[in-house]
Motif scaffolding. Structure first.
Motif, PDB file in Angstrom:
ATOM      1  N   ALA A 372       0.833  -1.208   0.000  1.00 32.98           N
ATOM      2  CA  ALA A 372       0.000   0.000   0.000  1.00 32.98           C
ATOM      3  C   ALA A 372       0.860   1.248   0.000  1.00 32.98           C
ATOM      4  N   LEU A 373       1.957   1.171   0.771  1.00 30.15           N
ATOM      5  CA  LEU A 373       2.847   2.323   0.839  1.00 30.15           C
ATOM      6  C   LEU A 373       3.491   2.598  -0.517  1.00 30.15           C
ATOM      7  N   VAL A 374       3.902   1.523  -1.188  1.00 32.11           N
ATOM      8  CA  VAL A 374       4.490   1.685  -2.515  1.00 32.11           C
ATOM      9  C   VAL A 374       3.478   2.276  -3.488  1.00 32.11           C
ATOM     10  N   ALA A 375       2.242   1.768  -3.453  1.00 32.68           N
ATOM     11  CA  ALA A 375       1.215   2.261  -4.368  1.00 32.68           C
ATOM     12  C   ALA A 375       0.884   3.718  -4.090  1.00 32.68           C
ATOM     13  N   THR A 376       0.785   4.032  -2.795  1.00 25.39           N
ATOM     14  CA  THR A 376       0.426   5.410  -2.426  1.00 25.39           C
ATOM     15  C   THR A 376       1.508   6.389  -2.840  1.00 25.39           C
ATOM     16  N   THR A 377       2.731   6.029  -2.517  1.00 20.32           N
ATOM     17  CA  THR A 377       3.821   6.937  -2.865  1.00 20.32           C
ATOM     18  C   THR A 377       3.999   7.057  -4.369  1.00 20.32           C
ATOM     19  N   ALA A 378       3.779   5.943  -5.072  1.00 20.31           N
ATOM     20  CA  ALA A 378       3.888   5.996  -6.537  1.00 20.31           C
ATOM     21  C   ALA A 378       2.820   6.915  -7.126  1.00 20.31           C
ATOM     22  N   ALA A 379       1.590   6.810  -6.596  1.00 19.74           N
ATOM     23  CA  ALA A 379       0.512   7.670  -7.084  1.00 19.74           C
ATOM     24  C   ALA A 379       0.795   9.129  -6.770  1.00 19.74           C
ATOM     25  N   ALA A 380       1.278   9.340  -5.552  1.00 19.57           N
ATOM     26  CA  ALA A 380       1.594  10.731  -5.166  1.00 19.57           C
ATOM     27  C   ALA A 380       2.684  11.301  -6.046  1.00 19.57           C
ATOM     28  N   ALA A 381       3.666  10.461  -6.339  1.00 21.72           N
ATOM     29  CA  ALA A 381       4.759  10.938  -7.197  1.00 21.72           C
ATOM     30  C   ALA A 381       4.272  11.238  -8.600  1.00 21.72           C
ATOM     31  N   ALA A 382       3.330  10.396  -9.108  1.00 19.67           N
ATOM     32  CA  ALA A 382       2.812  10.626 -10.460  1.00 19.67           C
ATOM     33  C   ALA A 382       2.035  11.935 -10.539  1.00 19.67           C
ATOM     34  N   VAL A 383       1.200  12.147  -9.514  1.00 22.93           N
ATOM     35  CA  VAL A 383       0.434  13.402  -9.500  1.00 22.93           C
ATOM     36  C   VAL A 383       1.360  14.597  -9.379  1.00 22.93           C
ATOM     37  N   TYR A 384       2.348  14.391  -8.533  1.00 22.82           N
ATOM     38  CA  TYR A 384       3.278  15.491  -8.278  1.00 22.82           C
ATOM     39  C   TYR A 384       4.055  15.864  -9.545  1.00 22.82           C
ATOM     40  N   MET A 385       4.425  14.833 -10.285  1.00 20.51           N
ATOM     41  CA  MET A 385       5.197  15.089 -11.503  1.00 20.51           C
ATOM     42  C   MET A 385       4.311  15.538 -12.650  1.00 20.51           C
ATOM     43  N   ARG A 401      12.210  14.833  -1.595  1.00 18.84           N
ATOM     44  CA  ARG A 401      13.216  13.973  -0.955  1.00 18.84           C
ATOM     45  C   ARG A 401      12.557  13.009   0.025  1.00 18.84           C
ATOM     46  N   THR A 402      11.568  13.482   0.736  1.00 20.88           N
ATOM     47  CA  THR A 402      10.853  12.611   1.685  1.00 20.88           C
ATOM     48  C   THR A 402      10.171  11.461   0.964  1.00 20.88           C
ATOM     49  N   ILE A 403       9.510  11.783  -0.150  1.00 24.72           N
ATOM     50  CA  ILE A 403       8.840  10.739  -0.929  1.00 24.72           C
ATOM     51  C   ILE A 403       9.847   9.711  -1.420  1.00 24.72           C
ATOM     52  N   SER A 404      10.967  10.178  -1.903  1.00 21.48           N
ATOM     53  CA  SER A 404      11.994   9.262  -2.407  1.00 21.48           C
ATOM     54  C   SER A 404      12.488   8.323  -1.311  1.00 21.48           C
ATOM     55  N   GLN A 405      12.686   8.870  -0.122  1.00 19.82           N
ATOM     56  CA  GLN A 405      13.144   8.037   0.999  1.00 19.82           C
ATOM     57  C   GLN A 405      12.090   7.006   1.383  1.00 19.82           C
ATOM     58  N   VAL A 406      10.842   7.413   1.408  1.00 24.82           N
ATOM     59  CA  VAL A 406       9.757   6.493   1.776  1.00 24.82           C
ATOM     60  C   VAL A 406       9.637   5.373   0.754  1.00 24.82           C
ATOM     61  N   VAL A 407       9.728   5.704  -0.532  1.00 23.14           N
ATOM     62  CA  VAL A 407       9.657   4.679  -1.581  1.00 23.14           C
ATOM     63  C   VAL A 407      10.806   3.689  -1.435  1.00 23.14           C
ATOM     64  N   SER A 408      12.005   4.207  -1.188  1.00 21.12           N
ATOM     65  CA  SER A 408      13.169   3.329  -1.019  1.00 21.12           C
ATOM     66  C   SER A 408      13.004   2.397   0.179  1.00 21.12           C
ATOM     67  N   LEU A 409      12.499   2.959   1.277  1.00 23.45           N
ATOM     68  CA  LEU A 409      12.280   2.142   2.478  1.00 23.45           C
ATOM     69  C   LEU A 409      11.228   1.071   2.230  1.00 23.45           C
ATOM     70  N   ALA A 410      10.176   1.436   1.516  1.00 28.23           N
ATOM     71  CA  ALA A 410       9.119   0.469   1.216  1.00 28.23           C
ATOM     72  C   ALA A 410       9.654  -0.680   0.374  1.00 28.23           C
ATOM     73  N   LYS A 411      10.501  -0.370  -0.597  1.00 28.03           N
ATOM     74  CA  LYS A 411      11.081  -1.423  -1.439  1.00 28.03           C
ATOM     75  C   LYS A 411      11.980  -2.347  -0.609  1.00 28.03           C
ATOM     76  N   GLN A 412      12.724  -1.758   0.306  1.00 25.49           N
ATOM     77  CA  GLN A 412      13.580  -2.580   1.170  1.00 25.49           C
ATOM     78  C   GLN A 412      12.748  -3.545   2.016  1.00 25.49           C
ATOM     79  N   GLU A 413      11.676  -3.027   2.606  1.00 24.11           N
ATOM     80  CA  GLU A 413      10.819  -3.887   3.421  1.00 24.11           C
ATOM     81  C   GLU A 413      10.171  -4.978   2.579  1.00 24.11           C
ATOM     82  N   SER A 414       9.776  -4.625   1.372  1.00 26.53           N
ATOM     83  CA  SER A 414       9.175  -5.620   0.485  1.00 26.53           C
ATOM     84  C   SER A 414      10.179  -6.719   0.136  1.00 26.53           C
ATOM     85  N   ASN A 415      11.432  -6.334  -0.109  1.00 19.44           N
ATOM     86  CA  ASN A 415      12.479  -7.320  -0.399  1.00 19.44           C
ATOM     87  C   ASN A 415      12.744  -8.217   0.803  1.00 19.44           C
ATOM     88  N   LYS A 416      12.734  -7.625   1.994  1.00 19.23           N
ATOM     89  CA  LYS A 416      12.931  -8.431   3.205  1.00 19.23           C
ATOM     90  C   LYS A 416      11.834  -9.474   3.347  1.00 19.23           C
TER      91      LYS A 416
END
Length: 800
Positions: A372-385, A401-416
Motif C-alpha cells: 500500500a505504501l508503494v502504491a500510495t507513494t507511486a501515485a503521489a509521485a505521479a500526481v506530483y510530476m 526527498r521525503t517521498i523518495s526516501q519512503v519509496v526506497s524504504l518500502a522497497k527494502q521492506e518488500s524485499n525483506k
C-alpha cells in the motif's frame, strides 16, 4: 491461526498421555473429546528410550484427533520446574515488573539468562498486600521437552506447570468452594501439594510418588517391578487388599509426614490460614486404605473428584469422564487456559518461539502495508510530476526527498518479506546433516588395530597360544618346559602407545616441519588382544537425505583443495613389492605390470604404533602377520578410509632388541642382581599383566610408561630395587623369565580419508555390519546414503 474458542489441553505423564478438548460457545464450555493413551512401559523404566515412547504416543494421538484448528496447551511436571512465592512491598503498579524480576533473580537457583520464567500477581480486592508466584524452568529442559512435540509436527501455544493447571481446573468448577482446599496430586515420581486460599495458590513438590508404593510391593512380595505395578493397580479388587495395604503402609506414613511438613510451613507464613479439606488426584489415590489413612492422620475430610459440573459433556462421554476424573484434572485445567478461562495464566514457552510466531502472524500485514505504501507513494509521485510547470521546483523541495526516501524504504521492506517467505529450511538441515561426516573415524581405526592384533594368534598353534591369553600359568609352564610356549614362542604384542598425526593436504605432508595436528590417541599399555571393539553402536543420521541444488549450499569447502590426483608410477610399485619381506619374491615372475590409473589422495592420518613383543623372530612375525593384515584389509567398503602400508620396510617397521638398548642395560644393573632376576624384569611383569586379563578385550594395563625400576601389580608405580615396599607385594608367576631378548617395535601406517560422499556410503555398510537390522532396512539405508552421495557429486559438477 488456532482458535481461542477451541483448545486441547495435553498432559504427558509417566504412565500415559492425557488430553481434553474444550470448545467455548457463547457462555458455555463443551467437552468435545478426551483421550488417555497409556505407554507400554512406565517412562521411569531403566534403559527405556523415553523420547521415542512419547513421540510414538503423540503420533498415535494425532492420527485420531485433528488439532490443526485448535490451540494446544501443555504442562511440565512440578518436579521438572520451579515455583517460588513471595510478598511484594506496596509500590506503583508500573514498578511491579521490575521488582518481580529482582525477586526472580534472588529466588530462582539458576542464572536468570539460563531459564524461561513467568509470574502471576495475586491480590485481593481492597487489600494493599501483593503476593507473586514465580514459575521457571531451565532453557535446556524446556527445549528437550518441546522436542517431542516438534518431532511429530505438533505446534504448542503455551506451556505451564501441572500444579497451576490443577488450580485452574478446580477454581473454574467453584471459585468459592476451593477456598482453604488442599489438592494432593500423586504422580509417578513425585507428589504436588497445591493449597488454595484467598484467591491465591501455593504449591510444593514432594519427592514421593507412585513408584515408591510399587517398590514397597517389590520388596515385600519379591516381585518384579512390572508385576508389582500390576498388583498395585488391581489392589482395590484383589482378595489380598489387606496385605497389599500393610506392605505399602510405610510409604503412606512417609507421604503423610511430608504433607504435614508442607502444611506446617505454609501455616508459618500464613498464620491466619484455615485449611479444611483435601482433594486427592492421580491413579495412586485409588489404592485401598489411602483415603481413610490420610483422613485419620491429617484430621480433614478427604475426597476424590467424580466429575466436572461446569462444562457440558456429551452423554456418551459423561460416564467415562466421571470414571477418569481423578486423572484428567491437569488436562482440563490446561484446556481452560487455552480458552482464557484461567485464574493463573503463567506461560513458560520460550520467548524465541513466541517472537517467531508473532512475526509470522504480522508478516501478511507488513506485506500489505508495504504494498500500500508503494502504491500510495507511486501515485503521489505521479500526481506530483504531472504538474509540468512545477516539475523542476518540486524535485528540489523537501517533500520530494521525503517521498523518495519512503519509496526506497518500502522497497527494502518488500524485499525483506520476499527473502523471509522464500527461505528454504533444507539448507540448514543439510548443514546439520554434514556434521555426521567421519563420526565413525576414530572408532574404526581402533577397531582395525584390534582386529589386526587378534589375528596374531591365528594359525595351526592357536590352541597353544591361547593359553597365554587365558592366564593359565600352570599350562604355560608345562608348555614352556616342552619347548612349545617358551617366551620367544609367544605370538603376542604389547602396545605402549598409538600416536596420530593429521595431514590435511599432500603439500603440507611434503613440507618439512609443517607437522599437522599431533596428539596421542592412546597412552599407557595395551594387551595384545584388543578385542572386537565394534563401531560404537551405529552411525546415526542415515535417514532422509536432503536433495538441494549446489548453489543453495553456502560455505562448502572445495574438495579439490584437499583431494588431489596422484600418479602411481610402475617403478614405485615394483620397488615397493620387491623390498617387502612379506611377499614371496617368486610370485612376481615375469608378468607384465599393467599401467595403474592415477588415484585421488587427500587428508590422511599417520598412525604410529609403539610396543614390544617377546616373539623371537619379530621381523617375520610382525611383517607376515600384523602388517600383512593391514595390506589385505586396507580397502574395506565399510570404512571411511583406506589403509596404506609404507612401501619401504624401514619406514613401515623398526625393531630393536631391548637388551641392546641403554634402557635394557640400565634395568639389568639397577638392582644389583643378575639380569635374570625376577624383581628387575618389567617386561616379564608386563607379560603377566597382559596375561592376567582373561579376555582378549581391550586390556588396558598399568605400569607400561617408563620402563625403569621394578613394577608391581600393573599400577604404573615404579619401586626401586632397594625399596622395601616392593617386597610386600605378591609375586606373579613366570617372573623369572628373561625379558632382555624381547624387542621394541615402531610401526607406521597411513589412513587415507575417503571423500565425504564416499564416506557416507560406508556408514550404511558399517551399520549393516554392526546392527542386526532386517535386510530391507539396511538396503534402504544404503540407498539413501548412495542417493545423498550422488546428489553431492552433482553439486560438485555444477559448482565446477
Amino acid at each position: 491461526m488456532p482458535s481461542k474458542n477451541d483448545c486441547w489441553g495435553i498432559e504427558v505423564g509417566s504412565h500415559a498421555i492425557k488430553a481434553v478438548r474444550l470448545v467455548k460457545a457463547g457462555g458455555n464450555v463443551h467437552l468435545e473429546d478426551y483421550a488417555i493413551l497409556p505407554f507400554k512401559q512406565v517412562l521411569t523404566t531403566p534403559d527405556l528410550n523415553v523420547e521415542e515412547e512419547i513421540q510414538v504416543q503423540l503420533d498415535s494421538f494425532l492420527s485420531k484427533h485433528d488439532v490443526s484448528k485448535s490451540s494446544v496447551i501443555v504442562s511440565v511436571p512440578g518436579n521438572k520446574a520451579f515455583a517460588r512465592f513471595a510478598s511484594l512491598p506496596p509500590v506503583e503498579k508500573k514498578k511491579v515488573p521490575e521488582i518481580v524480576r529482582f525477586e526472580a533473580v534472588q529466588q530462582i537457583p539458576f542464572p536468570i539468562e539460563e531459564v524461561e520464567w513467568d509470574y502471576q500477581i495475586f491480590q485481593q480486592e481492597e487489600s494493599p498486600d501483593i503476593k507473586v508466584g514465580i514459575f521457571a524452568i531451565t532453557k535446556e529442559r524446556i527445549a528437550h521437552f518441546l522436542s517431542n512435540f516438534n518431532a511429530v509436527n505438533m505446534k504448542v501455544d503455551a506451556v505451564t506447570l501441572s500444579p497451576l493447571a490443577v488450580f485452574n481446573a478446580f477454581h473454574h468448577e467453584d471459585p468459592e468452594a476451593d477456598n482453604g482446599a488442599i489438592y494432593i496430586d500423586i504422580g509417578t515420581e513425585s507428589t504436588d501439594v497445591i493449597i488454595v486460599e484467598g484467591g491465591s495458590v501455593w504449591t510444593r513438590t514432594l519427592q514421593i510418588g507412585g513408584n515408591n508404593f510399587t517398590n514397597a510391593l517389590v520388596e515385600s512380595f519379591k516381585l518384579s517391578f512390572p508385576k508389582a505395578e500390576k498388583l498395585k493397580k488391581e489392589a482395590r479388587t484383589s482378595k489380598y487388599a489387606r496385605q497389599i495395604f500393610q506392605a505399602m503402609r510405610p510409604v503412606f506414613a512417609d507421604l503423610v509426614q511430608e504433607v504435614q511438613r508442607s502444611l506446617g510451613y505454609y501455616k508459618s507464613i500464613n498464620r491466619d490460614s484455615e485449611l479444611n479439606k483435601i482433594v486427592g488426584l492421580g491413579s495412586t489415590f485409588k489404592l485401598p486404605g489411602l483415603q481413610k489413612f490420610l483422613k485419620q492422620q491429617l484430621q480433614m475430610d478427604v475426597s476424590r473428584p467424580d466429575g466436572y459440573k461446569q462444562i457440558d459433556i456429551n452423554g456418551r462421554l459423561e460416564s467415562d469422564v466421571a470414571e477418569n476424573a481423578v486423572n484428567l484434572a491437569t488436562a482440563y485445567g490446561l484446556a481452560l487456559q487455552g480458552l482464557e478461562l484461567d485464574a493463573v495464566n503463567a506461560n513458560i514457552l520460550p520467548d524465541m518461539i513466541l517472537r517467531e510466531r508473532m512475526w509470522k502472524v504480522k508478516q501478511p500485514w507488513f506485506a500489505a502495508a508495504a504494498a500500500a505504501l508503494v502504491a500510495t507513494t507511486a501515485a503521489a509521485a505521479a500526481v506530483y510530476m504531472g504538474d509540468n510547470s512545477a516539475t523542476e521546483k518540486s524535485f528540489k523541495s523537501p517533500a520530494a526527498r521525503t517521498i523518495s526516501q519512503v519509496v526506497s524504504l518500502a522497497k527494502q521492506e518488500s524485499n525483506k518479506y520476499s527473502d523471509v517467505s522464500t527461505e528454504d529450511p533444507r539448507v540448514k538441515i543439510e548443514n546439520l546433516y554434514r556434521m555426521l561426516d567421519y563420526r565413525d573415524l576414530w572408532p574404526a581405526i581402533l577397531a582395525d588395530i584390534s582386529e589386526a592384533t587378534n589375528s596374531l594368534v591365528d594359525g595351526a598353534d592357536r590352541d597353544t597360544q591361547m593359553a597365554a591369553f587365558e592366564a593359565d600359568y600352570k599350562k604355560i609352564e608345562d608348555l614352556a618346559e616342552d619347548n612349545k610356549l617358551a617366551r620367544a614362542q609367544r605370538k603376542r604384542i604389547y602396545i605402549d602407545s598409538i600416536k596420530t598425526e593429521y595431514i590435511p593436504t599432500i603439500e603440507e605432508e611434503d613440507e618439512e616441519g609443517s607437522g599437522g595436528m599431533n596428539f596421542d590417541m592412546m597412552g599407557g599399555g595395551m594387551m595384545g588382544g584388543m578385542g572386537e571393539m565394534g563401531m560404537m553402536g551405529g552411525m546415526g543420521g542415515m535417514g532422509g537425505g536432503v536433495s538441494l541444488e549446489a548453489e543453495q549450499i553456502t560455505g562448502r569447502f572445495d574438495e579439490d583443495e584437499f583431494w588431489k590426483e596422484v600418479a602411481v608410477e610402475e617403478e614405485e610399485l615394483d620397488d615397493s613389492e620387491a623390498d617387502s619381506t612379506l611377499m614371496d619374491e617368486d610370485s612376481f615372475g615375469d608378468e607384465e605390470v599393467e599401467e595403474v590409473a592415477p588415484k585421488m589422495q587427500g587428508p590422511r592420518i599417520v598412525v604410529t604404533i609403539e610396543g614390544t613383543t617377546p616373539y623371537g623372530e619379530p621381523y617375520a612375525f610382525l611383517g607376515q602377520n600384523f602388517l600383512n593384515w593391514f595390506r589385505e584389509n586396507g580397502d574395506r567398503k565399510n570404512r571411511p578410509y583406506t589403509i596404506e602400508v609404507p612401501s619401504e620396510t624401514t619406514e613401515a617397521m623398526k625393531v630393536v632388541r631391548i637388551g641392546d638398548t641403554t634402557m635394557g642395560t640400565t634395568m639389568g644393573r639397577s638392582s644389583g642382581r643378575s639380569t635374570t632376576s625376577a624383581a628387575t624384569r618389567p617386561g616379564a611383569s608386563r607379560d603377566m599383566m597382559g596375561m592376567g586379563d582373561d579376555m582378549m578385550g581391550m586390556g588396558m594395563m598399568g605400569g607400561m610408561g617408563e620402563m625403569g625400576g621394578d613394577m608391581g601389580m600393573g599400577m604404573g608405580r615404579s619401586f626401586g630395587g632397594n625399596n622395601n615396599a616392593a617386597s610386600l607385594l605378591p609375586t606373579r608367576p613366570l617372573l623369572d623369565e628373561d625379558f632382555l631378548d624381547d624387542h621394541k617395535f615402531t610401526i607406521k601406517l597411513y589412513f587415507n580419508l575417503r571423500k565425504p560422499a564416499d564416506a557416507r556410503v560406508t556408514q550404511a555398510e558399517a551399520k549393516s555390519d554392526n546392527v542386526a537390522a532386517p535386510a530391507e532396512e539396511v538396503d534402504e539405508a544404503t540407498d539413501v546414503a548412495e542417493e545423498q552421495a550422488n546428489n553431492d557429486n552433482n553439486m560438485e559438477e555444477v559448482q565446477a
